[in-house]
Write a protein that holds these residues in place. Structure first.
Motif, short mmCIF file in Angstrom:
data_model
loop_
_atom_site.label_atom_id
_atom_site.label_comp_id
_atom_site.label_asym_id
_atom_site.label_seq_id
_atom_site.Cartn_x
_atom_site.Cartn_y
_atom_site.Cartn_z
N ILE A 64 -10.82 -4.85 -2.29
CA ILE A 64 -9.47 -5.07 -1.74
C ILE A 64 -9.51 -5.87 -0.43
N THR A 267 11.25 -2.87 -4.89
CA THR A 267 10.02 -3.50 -4.39
C THR A 267 9.19 -4.03 -5.54
N LEU A 268 9.01 -3.19 -6.56
CA LEU A 268 8.18 -3.60 -7.70
C LEU A 268 8.79 -4.80 -8.40
N MET A 271 8.50 -7.97 -6.26
CA MET A 271 7.12 -8.45 -6.17
C MET A 271 6.71 -9.10 -7.48
N CYS A 319 6.25 -11.27 0.33
CA CYS A 319 6.33 -9.94 -0.29
C CYS A 319 6.24 -8.85 0.77
N LEU A 334 5.75 4.16 3.38
CA LEU A 334 5.08 3.53 2.24
C LEU A 334 4.82 4.57 1.14
N GLY A 335 4.46 5.77 1.57
CA GLY A 335 4.16 6.83 0.61
C GLY A 335 5.36 7.16 -0.28
N ILE A 337 7.71 5.07 -1.19
CA ILE A 337 7.98 3.97 -2.10
C ILE A 337 7.01 3.98 -3.27
N THR A 338 5.76 4.32 -3.00
CA THR A 338 4.75 4.20 -4.06
C THR A 338 4.52 5.51 -4.79
N ARG A 339 5.39 6.51 -4.59
CA ARG A 339 5.14 7.81 -5.21
C ARG A 339 5.13 7.73 -6.72
#
Lengths: 339, 359, 291
Positions: A64, A267-268, A271, A319, A334-335, A337-339
């Motif tokens: 990464i 967001t997804l 992007m 992005c 951030l957590g 959003i990506t849960r």
């Protein structure tokens, strides 16, 4: 500055960050003495601890962080024939970014309208498609989460998941069959006598936008569904009981609760749309330039990798800005959003 | 023979918080020993220290005479039964029971034999291949015991294992636990906040409060001769009269309380002037008799069949409870009636006030 | 007509339109797969044929691409599932101060456009090859596996994190207390508990890899996967053979989903029976321990 200095910095950065966290943790352990919680190796055993550290280090650093840093590094370097890479001429430069803005690495008198327009169009269209997809998915997500009986939800889920696993390219291809000048829709309209000439849906970009919206529809609906589903139905009923009109309930009860899901879906979709490659390649009209294919061409048509890296970095920044905006607007982490 | 478990000045601190303060005690082989105390008193911390999940900040833990310092839970001759049992949901009953043997490299055939023997012991024959979620609450309880016994520990540690069961099952399991302990003959260390459990099952009980072991004794002694105000009020019902020692005469001390001067046994040898609490059990109180007398106004009466509980308001801050049984219950005063309550000094106890000097 | 009925009618219409939008393109593509017309078309339906399916079987480039895709998918599963698992376990143990940075780093690939992941991977390994002189590292398949795994591992990690939230740490302690080493605890207790998550992570990883285009097209270099072959074909022109391929993919997916649903329902029913049996045991009274 010579570019070899940059490489050293890039390799040093992860080492320094890891060493810093390790050192602070060590100091804290020393301060706590025997009260310190069980150490990492102690807690997992030597074999498992080694696997955990190696796997995560390879992933986070080699897969990464380093590739991203190398890409950014390359974007600030000139295009050189291989023997000169690392040589005297390999110094940091803004030439690639200048090219993006002005269409030339040196001349700054005229704007690079083609690329700037493509970039602007990509961002604006992606935002609009994201908004459109949200509007389209919200009612269905709400219906599934709060109104539909369990058996119907299962069926709808199955119906939603099935097309998701059809390849992105084939999905775009389906739209080409549907909307092409000799395509199914035109034939149908001609056959019915509604139009005399085939309509060039693809040239008008109807195909592109429809295909892009279609491609990532499901990545909007699932986060929305999950977020709305976790809302206590009593809250909706209480609001209804107090006489709140339906739009008020959605705006001030459901949506605030579903905020993380909305942010996640948006967001997804943004992007993926802004970074889409298949749909623009298959569906865009001859005059329309989506930004991602331009990036691709920098690499594999123009063979100008530093420039391609710069373009990719510009897309990445767009992005990041979008994600940060969503986080700021929704006051989310951030957590969430990506849960 | 060395003690099964020996704690010597064990103190456990988490940051500024002292969970266990200077615990010293010795548990004999084959003893059923309980730690009793309200939640947060440090009893679970102490149990986890014995089983090796926590290293003591100070002090020494010995098991079978050996210092356990630096030995993790997997290297100690103890087995722990968890509050939620922690049975492995992905293994069968037999695999659960013999997991400890499997990690010791015991053969499959041998393990099977042990599993069947233990299933007989816990009265669940033929359940070897069942899944854990096919068992009822009580059956799970017994499988957890069998799993712990399979590794033949010197000491079995039980962390409130009955708390998840309903009342009827809980009382039934008390008897079973005691029966199993008698048969296997190893040391059981039992943690509970339920004094009924502790008193009925144990040979000895350690009463804990705020990290301190207040008293270690058998159930009868705890009830009849509590050493501290906490033990007196925590074990069984009790009426406390706080005050100051005004006179000492041999075994008997007089305490000046809000309801007057009352006398009781002075086992702790308190001196004149010390802060003290005089305790009288509700069943030791009578109406109109005894040498120690004070006035009370009857408030409520709770009839419970063989027993009747009556509360009285007195000049002190706390209401006083009287428990009458059999014939005495017939003479219950009606609400609002003023009576004289009395007791005998031999049935009352004077202990130091909480926070007061430890004799 | 009452307001409720109007509402229901609007909702029904809306759901109908939504699913028409979702399925019409695929359905039309499906029909064209069986039409003998050489240009993918529904009308005129010139005749039912399976020739387009047969054409797939003799399409060497596509079959090679398929084989490459399957290999890459398999390798991605082998890399991503253990990596995602390690990532999730480290997440639960890492020091609180480092956690947010760590989370940012490992979740960032999920929010990064696939093309950028592909580009950065190629750029990095090209330089690594130049620096180390190891030519074997600059390999399309290797780089595709690494690039895809960087974000697919994050998907896997999120799946594992969700499952780990329901893990009872007392199970680990119980195993330790019974004498297991830390490695044995991991193998005997944690892994079996995570097994359902391992299966779904593997499935998600394989499918994500198989259908990936954006990352692959940059990282694959001269090799070809099924998706890059497809992309080339679709750009050149449209043939019903591609529709036939889509029909196959949909058929396999739907069959898999239906199978999964059936298995899940059967398992649910079995669990219900077990719970009932256990309840009955409790109700039937207590079996005393023999004394």
């Amino acid at each position: 500055m010579h570019s070899s200095v940059g490489k050293v910095l890039i390799f040093a950065l992860p080492v320094v960050v890891i060493a810093w966290f390790w050192a602070t943790a060590l100091m804290e352990r020393r301060r706590l003495g025997s009260l310190a919680p069980l150490g990492f190796v102690q807690r997992n055993g030597v074999a498992v601890a080694t696997y955990l550290v190696l796997a995560v280090a390879l992933w986070a650093v080699v897969m990464i962080v380093l590739p991203q840093l190398f890409m950014v590094d390359l974007s600030f370097r000139p295009k050189l024939p291989p023997p000169q890479v690392g040589g005297e001429k390999d110094v940091y430069t803004l030439a690639n970014y200048r090219y993006f803005l002005f269409g030339s690495a040196t001349d700054t008198s005229s704007w690079n309208t083609t690329h700037l327009q493509a970039f602007g169009l990509t961002i604006v269209a992606s935002v609009l498609i994201t908004a459109f997809n949200f509007a389209l998915c919200y009612p269905l997500a709400f219906h599934m989460a709060k109104a539909a009986p369990a058996a119907r939800v299962r069926l709808l889920m199955l119906l939603l998941i099935a097309p998701y696993w059809v390849n992105e390219i084939l999905r775009a291809f389906a739209f080409r069959i549907l909307l092409g000048s000799g395509g199914v829709l035109n034939q149908a309209l001609l056959g019915l006598g509604l139009i005399a000439e085939p309509i060039d849906f693809l040239g008008l970009d109807v195909g592109l936008y429809a295909g892009l919206s279609y491609a990532y529809l499901l990545l909007m609906i699932f986060p929305l569904y999950n977020a709305i589903e976790s809302l206590d139905t009593n809250q909706i009923e209480a609001a209804r009981d107090l006489g709140a009109p339906w739009w008020h309930i959605h705006l001030f009860v459901v949506m605030p609760h579903a905020k993380p899901g909305i942010a996640s879906g948006c967001t997804l979709v943004f992007m993926l749309t802004a970074g889409a490659l298949a749909a623009p390649l298959v569906l865009s009209g001859p005059r329309t330039l989506w930004f991602t294919p331009i990036v691709y061409d920098r690499f594999y048509q123009a063979f100008n990798w530093p420039q391609g890296a710069a373009y990719a970095f510009i897309l990445l920044i767009a992005c990041i800005v979008f994600v940060l905006t969503v986080m700021r607007l929704g006051r989310l982490t951030l957590g969430e959003i990506t849960r | 023979m060395a003690a099964a478990v020996d704690l010597s000045h064990v103190t456990i601190r988490f940051g500024d918080f002292t969970a266990v303060d200077d615990a010293t005690l010795s548990i004999e082989p084959g003893e059923f020993f309980s730690f009793l105390g309200p939640s947060g008193c440090g009893k679970t911390t102490l149990l986890r220290t014995i089983s090796g999940f926590i290293e003591p900040t100070e002090g020494v833990v010995r098991i079978g005479g050996e210092d356990m310092k630096g030995r993790g839970p997997n290297a100690r001759p103890t087995a722990l039964i968890f509050q939620n049992l922690a049975l492995f949901p992905m293994m069968s009953v037999a695999d659960n029971i013999t997991y400890g043997l499997r990690v010791r490299g015991v053969s499959r055939a041998e393990r099977r034999k042990t599993a069947e023997r233990l299933l007989d012991l816990i009265a669940l024959p033929g359940s070897a291949d069942k899944r854990i979620d096919e068992l009822s609450g009580g059956q799970k309880q017994r499988v957890a015991i069998a799993r712990a016994l399979a590794v033949e520990p010197k000491v079995l540690l039980l962390d409130e294992p009955l708390s998840a069961l309903d009342l009827k099952l809980r009382q039934h399991m008390r008897n079973e636990l005691r029966a199993i302990q008698r048969r296997v003959g190893i040391t059981f260390i039992y943690i509970t906040h339920d004094q009924g459990e502790a008193l009925t099952m144990s040979d000895r009980v350690a009463v804990m409060n705020r990290g301190v072991i207040e008293q270690i004794a058998d159930g009868r002694t705890l009830y009849t001769a509590p050493r501290t105000a906490f033990v007196a009020s925590f074990v069984g019902e009790n009426n406390g009269f706080p005050g100051r020692v005004s006179a000492v005469d041999g075994e008997i001390a007089a305490v000046e309380t809000a309801v007057g001067v009352l006398r009781g046994r002075n086992l702790r040898k308190l001196r004149v002037g010390s802060d003290a609490v005089l305790y009288v059990r509700p069943e030791a109180l009578v109406i109109g008799r005894g040498s120690e007398l004070f006035a009370g106004v009857a408030q409520t009466a709770a009839f419970e069949g063989t027993l009747t509980h009556v509360t009285f308001a007195t000049r002190g801050d706390r209401p006083v409870t009287l428990t009458a049984a059999g014939r005495a219950a017939e003479a219950i005063p009606s609400e609002g009636e003023e009576v004289v309550l009395g007791f005998d000094p031999a049935s009352a106890l004077v202990v130091p006030a909480e926070g007061g000097a430890h004799a | 007509m009452s307001a409720g009925a109007v509402g229901r009618a609007i909702l029904g219409l809306y759901i109908a339109i939504f699913f028409v939008y979702l399925f019409a393109p695929l359905a039309i593509m499906g029909i064209t797969a069986f039409n003998s017309s050489t240009y993918p078309a529904v009308v005129p339906f010139e005749g039912f044929t399976l020739n387009w399916f047969a054409a797939l079987l003799t399409d060497g480039e596509m079959l090679t691409g398929l084989r490459t895709s399957l290999w890459i998918g398999l390798l991605v599963v082998l890399v991503s599932v253990p990596t995602g698992l390690a990532g999730a376990l480290v997440m639960t143990q890492i020091h609180a101060r480092a956690r947010s940075l760590y989370y940012l780093v490992v979740v960032s690939p999920v929010l990064t456009p696939g093309v950028i992941i592909g580009i950065s991977t190629v750029v990095f390994w090209r330089d690594v090859t130049t620096i180390t002189g190891l030519k074997g590292l600059y390999d399309g398949i290797l780089m595709t596996v690494l690039a895809q795994s960087s974000f697919i591992s994050a998907y896997c990690m999120l799946i594992f994190l969700a499952r780990l939230q329901r893990f009872d740490r007392a199970l680990e302690e119980a195993a330790l207390d019974l004498g297991a080493t830390h490695t044995q605890v991991f193998r005997d207790v944690l892994l079996p508990f995570l097994m359902p998550a391992v299966v779904s992570a593997a499935a998600i990883a394989f499918l994500s890899s198989f259908e990936n285009y954006n990352t692959t097209t940059f990282a694959i270099l001269a090799d070809k996967t099924l998706t890059t072959v497809l992309a080339g074909r679709v750009r050149q022109g449209t043939t019903p053979a591609l529709s036939a391929l889509a029909v196959l993919i949909v058929a396999v997916t739907v069959a898999g989903a239906v199978l999964y649903e059936i298995l899940k329902r059967r398992e649910d029913a079995r669990a219900r029976v077990r719970r009932k049996a256990a309840q009955a045991a409790d109700d039937a009274g207590l079996v005393p321990v023999a004394t």
